[in-house]
Design a protein around this motif. Structure first.
Motif, PDB file in Angstrom:
ATOM      1  N   LEU A  22      -3.260   0.107   6.493  1.00 37.81           N
ATOM      2  CA  LEU A  22      -2.753   0.259   4.896  1.00 37.81           C
ATOM      3  C   LEU A  22      -0.968   0.594   4.927  1.00 37.81           C
ATOM      4  CD1 LEU A  22      -5.343   2.347   2.785  1.00 37.81           C
ATOM      5  CD2 LEU A  22      -5.020  -0.199   2.774  1.00 37.81           C
ATOM      6  N   VAL A  23      -0.740   1.331   5.999  1.00 36.04           N
ATOM      7  CA  VAL A  23       0.844   1.671   6.440  1.00 36.04           C
ATOM      8  C   VAL A  23       1.450   0.298   6.560  1.00 36.04           C
ATOM      9  CG1 VAL A  23       2.219   2.893   7.804  1.00 36.04           C
ATOM     10  CG2 VAL A  23       0.101   3.900   7.033  1.00 36.04           C
ATOM     11  N   GLU A  24       0.697  -0.380   7.397  1.00 36.32           N
ATOM     12  CA  GLU A  24       1.715  -1.668   7.884  1.00 36.32           C
ATOM     13  C   GLU A  24       1.577  -2.831   6.636  1.00 36.32           C
ATOM     14  OE1 GLU A  24      -0.885  -3.517  10.807  1.00 36.32           O
ATOM     15  OE2 GLU A  24      -0.622  -1.753  12.283  1.00 36.32           O
ATOM     16  N   LYS A  25       0.610  -2.666   5.674  1.00 33.05           N
ATOM     17  CA  LYS A  25       0.809  -3.514   4.504  1.00 33.05           C
ATOM     18  C   LYS A  25       1.894  -2.889   3.469  1.00 33.05           C
ATOM     19  CE  LYS A  25      -4.057  -5.166   5.026  1.00 33.05           C
ATOM     20  NZ  LYS A  25      -5.284  -5.266   4.247  1.00 33.05           N
ATOM     21  N   GLY A  26       2.247  -1.602   3.743  1.00 29.11           N
ATOM     22  CA  GLY A  26       3.155  -1.104   2.657  1.00 29.11           C
ATOM     23  C   GLY A  26       2.272  -0.286   1.485  1.00 29.11           C
ATOM     24  N   GLU A  27       0.949  -0.357   1.585  1.00 24.33           N
ATOM     25  CA  GLU A  27       0.126   0.297   0.630  1.00 24.33           C
ATOM     26  C   GLU A  27       0.011   1.964   0.704  1.00 24.33           C
ATOM     27  OE1 GLU A  27      -3.527  -1.876   0.527  1.00 24.33           O
ATOM     28  OE2 GLU A  27      -2.573  -3.660   0.212  1.00 24.33           O
ATOM     29  N   PHE A  28       0.486   2.289   1.809  1.00 26.26           N
ATOM     30  CA  PHE A  28       0.181   3.889   2.181  1.00 26.26           C
ATOM     31  C   PHE A  28       1.395   4.320   2.690  1.00 26.26           C
ATOM     32  CE2 PHE A  28      -1.772   7.769   3.547  1.00 26.26           C
ATOM     33  CZ  PHE A  28      -2.332   8.216   2.504  1.00 26.26           C
TER      34      PHE A  28
ATOM     35  N   TYR B 226       0.775   9.571   5.953  1.00 25.91           N
ATOM     36  CA  TYR B 226      -0.287   9.355   6.918  1.00 25.91           C
ATOM     37  C   TYR B 226      -0.003  10.434   7.966  1.00 25.91           C
ATOM     38  CZ  TYR B 226      -2.604   6.922  10.708  1.00 25.91           C
ATOM     39  OH  TYR B 226      -3.417   6.611  11.860  1.00 25.91           O
ATOM     40  N   TYR B 227       1.104  10.420   8.521  1.00 27.63           N
ATOM     41  CA  TYR B 227       1.149  11.309   9.655  1.00 27.63           C
ATOM     42  C   TYR B 227       0.858  12.818   9.183  1.00 27.63           C
ATOM     43  CZ  TYR B 227       2.754   7.420  12.569  1.00 27.63           C
ATOM     44  OH  TYR B 227       2.853   6.198  13.222  1.00 27.63           O
ATOM     45  N   ARG B 228       1.456  12.983   8.191  1.00 23.81           N
ATOM     46  CA  ARG B 228       1.213  14.389   7.461  1.00 23.81           C
ATOM     47  C   ARG B 228      -0.329  14.808   7.344  1.00 23.81           C
ATOM     48  NH1 ARG B 228       0.889  18.762   7.381  1.00 23.81           N
ATOM     49  NH2 ARG B 228       2.038  20.467   6.369  1.00 23.81           N
ATOM     50  N   LEU B 229      -0.989  13.827   6.990  1.00 20.43           N
ATOM     51  CA  LEU B 229      -2.541  14.168   6.746  1.00 20.43           C
ATOM     52  C   LEU B 229      -3.410  13.851   8.166  1.00 20.43           C
ATOM     53  CD1 LEU B 229      -3.237  11.661   3.752  1.00 20.43           C
ATOM     54  CD2 LEU B 229      -3.405  14.318   3.751  1.00 20.43           C
ATOM     55  N   ASN B 230      -2.579  12.923   8.901  1.00 19.73           N
ATOM     56  CA  ASN B 230      -3.538  12.887  10.210  1.00 19.73           C
ATOM     57  C   ASN B 230      -3.115  13.756  11.420  1.00 19.73           C
ATOM     58  OD1 ASN B 230      -5.526  11.408  11.676  1.00 19.73           O
ATOM     59  ND2 ASN B 230      -4.039   9.827  12.540  1.00 19.73           N
ATOM     60  N   VAL B 231      -2.820  14.971  10.903  1.00 16.46           N
ATOM     61  CA  VAL B 231      -2.585  15.977  12.185  1.00 16.46           C
ATOM     62  C   VAL B 231      -3.786  16.121  13.231  1.00 16.46           C
ATOM     63  CG1 VAL B 231      -1.971  18.398  12.735  1.00 16.46           C
ATOM     64  CG2 VAL B 231      -1.228  17.347  10.394  1.00 16.46           C
ATOM     65  N   VAL B 232      -4.990  16.035  12.522  1.00 22.75           N
ATOM     66  CA  VAL B 232      -6.197  16.113  13.381  1.00 22.75           C
ATOM     67  C   VAL B 232      -7.018  15.313  12.873  1.00 22.75           C
ATOM     68  CG1 VAL B 232      -7.920  17.414  14.619  1.00 22.75           C
ATOM     69  CG2 VAL B 232      -5.832  18.510  14.018  1.00 22.75           C
TER      70      VAL B 232
END
Length: 472
Positions: free
Chosen positions: A292-298, A303-309
């Motif tokens: 979704l990040v690659e598509k510009g939708e997220f 993403y990096y702040r949510l995906n700490v773990v």
């Protein structure tokens, strides 16, 4: 961590308003001060407050009237009253009417702070008591997540390590694997356990309403905002907010969520002021946020702040040894919920073999639904293959190495036994209804099945008993 964040002070003396604003702000509270009861009610309608600190004697609307009207409109509001010499009787009356406590003027500012601390502790105990009375979630390790598989044990070890800290966690996994259960387990094992756990499905709320749901709104912020609304972040203050399907968040809400995670503050829709919140965020997704990040939708920064773990919940096909244990737990639950006169004792060996061989694309949720159906249809003490959904009968059993190479032909691959059984069952039911002229009770007796099972199958096959009766 503090339960109370926002305080409204109502007093007609400017010096009292000034000193309380200074002292309470210094203690970390968000304080607003007004001069009388009418102004206080208007402010309470505009914004949510945790505590009202009010003088008893004020012009236009006195403290007692303010107390009654404020608590009628805002039952969760904690009220502390202040009384000058000669108004103690009114202060006691206010306590009888629902105020938490009173402080006599003149007072030292620390007295108000002490009373607030006591009120916070009382509220904390009340919440913990409510949580325990509601049955909540067991606090014992693995108390409500069943299974003995290695993959589940590895997952719960990871949860145990993450629970005591406030690190943001992203839970990934297929639909029906129990991502919310893992989020609740993180909360239950954490120091925040006595405080709220608030879950929201981001995909179930229309995009235009999502910001208001998460962050709240001020009175008049949009057409239907007749009163101020407390957002879910405020509801979860001190506890945990679970954002399920976080990949469905629209971009404007993503910006606001990033600010909460970075600054610990929210701005309700239509509000000029920010509010501090202390919330642990646990998010879940079955979508690939990286794509979704690659598509510009997220947003990449979010993403990096949510995906700490990242915590991955394994699908049921990776923990097949847990299937019989989960199935029996569901059987016992549905025995109670469906009020079975003769409870189902468990699975027959054949039914257990079918359950263990099936891939469960819908995971635990699909297994739960299958067991509800089976308990409903079972006529004897054990679940039989015929009580299970037909898709299980035709499911290919895994070979010795996980493939079907060299395996015997599976039922339904060429000769559809399941279709034949279905057609035979339907024809028997129609014939029984014709013979009994549509009498469902007598038809169940003729078929030697329970009345409840017959009703279920009539619905499943789309049979009209009255139409069958006319054909008799």
């Amino acid at each position: 961590m503090s339960l109370f964040r926002t305080i409204l002070v109502a007093d007609d003396e400017p010096s009292i308003r000034h000193i309380l604003t200074l002292v309470l702000t210094d203690k970390g509270y968000d304080v607003r001060a007004v001069a009388d009861g009418e102004e206080a009610l208007r402010e309470l309608a505009t914004r949510d407050y945790d505590v009202l600190v009010s003088d008893v004697r004020m012009p236009r609307k006195d403290g007692l009237t303010l107390l009654r009207e404020a608590q009628a409109a805002h039952p969760a509001l904690t009220v502390v009253v202040m009384s000058a010499y000669g108004s103690q009787e009114q202060a006691l009356e206010a306590v009888s009417a629902g105020a938490y406590d009173y402080v006599q003027k003149p007072f030292k500012p620390e007295e108000i702070v002490f009373v607030l601390r006591k009120a916070e502790e009382r509220e904390r105990l009340l919440r913990e008591n409510r949580r325990l009375k509601q049955g909540g979630l067991p606090s014992a390790p693995q108390g409500h997540i069943l299974g003995g598989s290695e993959s589940l044990h590895a997952l719960l070890k990871q949860v145990a390590r993450l629970a005591p800290v406030d690190t943001t966690v992203l839970i990934s996994g297929e639909s029906g694997t129990g991502k919310e259960l893992i989020a609740r387990e993180l909360h239950t094992r954490s120091p925040r356990a006595a405080l709220p756990f608030v879950a929201v499905n981001c995909g179930a709320i229309p995009g235009g309403l999502l910001e208001s749901e998460l962050f709240g709104h001020a009175k008049g912020a949009f057409t239907d905002a007749r009163t101020a609304k407390r957002g879910l972040f405020s509801e979860a203050d001190g506890g945990t907010l679970f954002l399920d399907e976080v990949g469905e968040l629209p971009l404007p809400a993503q910006v606001k969520l990033l600010r909460v995670l970075q600054e610990g503050e929210i701005r309700p829709v239509g509000e000029n002021r920010v509010e501090k919140v202390d919330v642990r965020v646990v998010a879940a997704t079955l979508r690939d946020l990286g794509k979704l990040v690659e598509k510009g939708e997220f947003r990449e920064d979010l993403y990096y702040r949510l995906n700490v773990v990242n915590v991955r919940v394994p699908p049921l096909r990776e923990r097949r040894e847990d299937v019989p244990l989960l199935a029996n737990a569901f059987i016992h639950r549905f025995n109670r919920e469906l009020n079975r006169e003769s409870p189902v004792e468990g699975l027959s060996p054949e039914a257990e073999a079918l359950l263990s061989a099936y891939a469960w694309p819908g995971n635990v949720r699909e297994l739960e639904n299958a067991m509800e159906r089976a308990v409903l249809l079972a006529d004897g003490p054990h679940i039989l293959p015929s009580n299970l959904p037909e898709r299980l009968w035709a499911a290919p059993a895994p070979g010795p190495t996980g493939s079907n190479a060299g395996a015997m032909p599976q039922v339904g691959s060429d000769l559809s036994l399941k279709r034949a059984i279905r057609e035979l069952e339907e024809s028997y039911i129609r014939l029984a209804l014709r013979r009994t002229k549509g009498n469902r009770t007598r038809a169940a007796e003729v078929l030697d099945i329970s009345h409840r099972a017959l009703l279920y199958k009539i619905k499943e096959y789309g049979i009209d008993p009255d139409a069958e009766a006319e054909r008799s």
